[in-house]
Design an enzyme around this catalytic site. Structure first.
Site, mmCIF file in Angstrom:
data_model
loop_
_atom_site.group_PDB
_atom_site.id
_atom_site.type_symbol
_atom_site.label_atom_id
_atom_site.label_comp_id
_atom_site.label_asym_id
_atom_site.label_seq_id
_atom_site.Cartn_x
_atom_site.Cartn_y
_atom_site.Cartn_z
ATOM 1 N N ARG A 1 -10.723 56.851 -68.755
ATOM 2 C CA ARG A 1 -10.221 56.066 -67.116
ATOM 3 C C ARG A 1 -9.240 56.005 -66.834
ATOM 4 O O ARG A 1 -8.007 57.068 -67.871
ATOM 5 C CB ARG A 1 -10.855 54.777 -67.180
ATOM 6 C CG ARG A 1 -11.099 53.894 -67.961
ATOM 7 C CD ARG A 1 -9.886 53.450 -67.979
ATOM 8 N NE ARG A 1 -9.385 53.184 -66.829
ATOM 9 C CZ ARG A 1 -7.277 52.954 -67.200
ATOM 10 N NH1 ARG A 1 -6.908 53.007 -67.647
ATOM 11 N NH2 ARG A 1 -7.074 52.301 -65.495
ATOM 12 N N GLY A 2 -9.045 56.011 -65.925
ATOM 13 C CA GLY A 2 -7.589 56.438 -65.174
ATOM 14 C C GLY A 2 -7.617 58.168 -64.345
ATOM 15 O O GLY A 2 -8.378 58.846 -64.842
ATOM 16 N N ARG B 1 -17.234 60.025 -61.604
ATOM 17 C CA ARG B 1 -17.165 59.260 -60.656
ATOM 18 C C ARG B 1 -16.265 60.076 -59.205
ATOM 19 O O ARG B 1 -16.137 61.089 -58.877
ATOM 20 C CB ARG B 1 -15.966 58.618 -61.322
ATOM 21 C CG ARG B 1 -16.532 57.872 -62.483
ATOM 22 C CD ARG B 1 -15.298 57.535 -63.013
ATOM 23 N NE ARG B 1 -15.128 55.906 -62.761
ATOM 24 C CZ ARG B 1 -14.031 55.440 -62.517
ATOM 25 N NH1 ARG B 1 -12.934 55.268 -63.631
ATOM 26 N NH2 ARG B 1 -14.019 53.961 -62.185
ATOM 27 N N ASP C 1 -5.754 56.304 -56.775
ATOM 28 C CA ASP C 1 -6.701 56.679 -57.364
ATOM 29 C C ASP C 1 -6.856 58.070 -56.467
ATOM 30 O O ASP C 1 -7.716 59.643 -57.138
ATOM 31 C CB ASP C 1 -8.136 56.296 -57.720
ATOM 32 C CG ASP C 1 -8.314 55.805 -59.019
ATOM 33 O OD1 ASP C 1 -7.638 54.467 -59.097
ATOM 34 O OD2 ASP C 1 -8.888 56.478 -59.597
ATOM 35 N N LYS D 1 -7.518 50.822 -58.104
ATOM 36 C CA LYS D 1 -8.295 50.047 -57.961
ATOM 37 C C LYS D 1 -8.925 48.498 -56.952
ATOM 38 O O LYS D 1 -7.366 47.936 -56.573
ATOM 39 C CB LYS D 1 -7.911 49.239 -59.735
ATOM 40 C CG LYS D 1 -8.806 47.970 -60.473
ATOM 41 C CD LYS D 1 -10.046 48.170 -60.409
ATOM 42 C CE LYS D 1 -10.012 49.793 -61.414
ATOM 43 N NZ LYS D 1 -12.104 50.132 -60.956
HETATM 44 O O1 MRU Z 1 -11.509 52.526 -62.741
HETATM 45 P P1 MRU Z 1 -10.388 53.360 -63.588
HETATM 46 O O2 MRU Z 1 -10.390 52.360 -64.821
HETATM 47 O O3 MRU Z 1 -10.728 54.644 -63.937
HETATM 48 O O4 MRU Z 1 -9.271 52.698 -62.209
HETATM 49 C C1 MRU Z 1 -8.275 53.443 -62.527
HETATM 50 C C2 MRU Z 1 -7.135 52.720 -61.546
HETATM 51 O O5 MRU Z 1 -7.718 52.349 -60.380
HETATM 52 C C3 MRU Z 1 -5.891 53.582 -61.364
HETATM 53 O O6 MRU Z 1 -4.872 53.141 -60.867
HETATM 54 C C4 MRU Z 1 -5.214 54.663 -61.076
HETATM 55 O O7 MRU Z 1 -6.204 55.421 -61.653
HETATM 56 C C5 MRU Z 1 -3.602 55.197 -61.107
HETATM 57 S S1 MRU Z 1 -3.998 55.665 -63.258
HETATM 58 C C6 MRU Z 1 -2.605 56.509 -63.151
#
Ligand code: MRU
Length: 320
Positions: free
Chosen positions: A48-49, A82, A217, A228
């Site tokens: 994730r990320g 996603r 994102d 997030k």
């Molecule tokens: O649901 P996730 O854990 O994939 O969400 C990740 C985030 O919201 C991060 O802040 C975003 O992807 C930036 S990561 C460098």
């Protein structure tokens, strides 16, 4: 793994993923040999990320090509795993049009490492000795496969003696802050305290937060930022308290085809992640309007308002 070891790597014709669902209790690696397995790992947050899921998906296209199946269908599956992070479709589309998707994925990984380093250095310049910074979710090496975005900025600030301590939002409901960011900061030897998400406002009111840095994102063409869930309230509180609110992201997170935050698709995940009672609503992201963002740190420079202009400039630079 060390603090900046990649959470994903190519080995023996397969994609190996550090299973982030099991951190910090266990460091278990998953082996993906098909694009379907990669899509499943993205959907269930084993990886994730935003940048890391883009990388994983690029390797997924490479697996599809090597497997000799329907590459277009595999790409569609990966793209749909996603919806919010634009890095996912961006990386899939580029891998799909590459003559050698595996070579492309490996180059993308190198580019991500370089981008993280650069944007982290630029961001750290905005920090000052003794700073107590607050962050949300996880944006370190686990989220990018490199040095990190907001997490990288914090690390670079620490290395330059421009950071005293990090407040880590636990990040309900899946606890990316408490589980993953705490794990990374602990390994990097950076002092931190985990706080309940709802504690952030009180900390700001008491003068305990000097600046806030988060990842993204997807960034719309006007500078609105999807990140997030829980990021938007932090930005509102920061404005209330006169605290700098920074976003750190590679240029690949900017989506020129999304005019404003209103057009960013917000992922709704299973309600059971929030409550077992079956009556929960679980949007995984929220949108912070550009007017609440002090600056956006990218590898191509620090963007400031008016964002429509600074973003257009940075995209022209990259594109051309
Ligand atoms: O649901 P996730 O854990 O994939 O969400 C990740 C985030 O919201 C991060 O802040 C975003 O992807 C930036 S990561 C460098």
């Amino acid at each position: 793994v060390t603090a900046d070891a990649a959470p994903l790597r190519w080995e023996g014709g397969a994609l190996l993923l550090l299973d982030q669902r099991r951190l910090p209790a266990q460091e278990a690696w998953l082996r993906c040999e098909t694009p379907e397995e990669v899509a499943d790992c993205i959907r269930t947050l084993a990886v994730r990320g935003a940048p890391a899921i883009g990388l994983a998906a690029a390797y997924g296209v490479a697996l599809a090509r090597a497997g000799g199946g329907d590459v277009e269908a595999a790409a569609e599956l990966l793209r749909g795993a996603r919806p919010t992070a634009v890095n996912l479709s961006w990386a899939v589309d580029r891998a799909l049009s590459a003559a050698d998707p595996l070579g492309f994925a490996q180059r993308l990984h190198e580019e991500q490492r370089a981008a993280d380093r650069r944007l982290s250095e630029l961001g750290a310049e905005r920090f000052a000795k003794g700073d107590r910074a607050l962050t949300h979710c996880n944006t370190g090496p686990l989220a990018t496969g490199g040095f990190g975005t907001a997490g990288g900025v914090l690390r670079a600030a620490w290395e330059r003696d421009r950071l005293a301590q990090v407040w880590v939002d636990e990040t309900r409901p899946l606890l990316q802050g408490a589980r993953l960011t705490a794990w990374e900061l602990g390994r990097a030897g950076i002092p931190f305290k985990v706080v309940a998400d709802s504690a952030a406002g009180g900390l700001m009111a008491r003068g305990l937060v000097d600046r806030i840095v988060v990842g993204a994102d997807r960034i719309a063409a006007n500078g609105d930022v999807a990140n997030k869930v829980g990021t938007y309230p932090l930005a509102v509180l920061a404005a209330r308290h006169g605290i700098q609110f920074y976003v750190a992201a590679p240029v690949s997170t900017i989506d020129p085809d999304t005019p404003t935050g209103a057009q960013i698709p917000i992922e709704e995940r299973d309600p059971s992640e929030v409550s077992d009672e079956g009556n929960a609503f679980n949007p995984a992201f929220d949108v912070t309007p550009a007017e609440l963002v002090t600056a956006i740190f990218t590898e191509s420079g620090v963007l400031e308002a008016p964002y429509a202009e600074s973003i257009a400039r940075v995209l022209a630079l990259k594109g051309g």
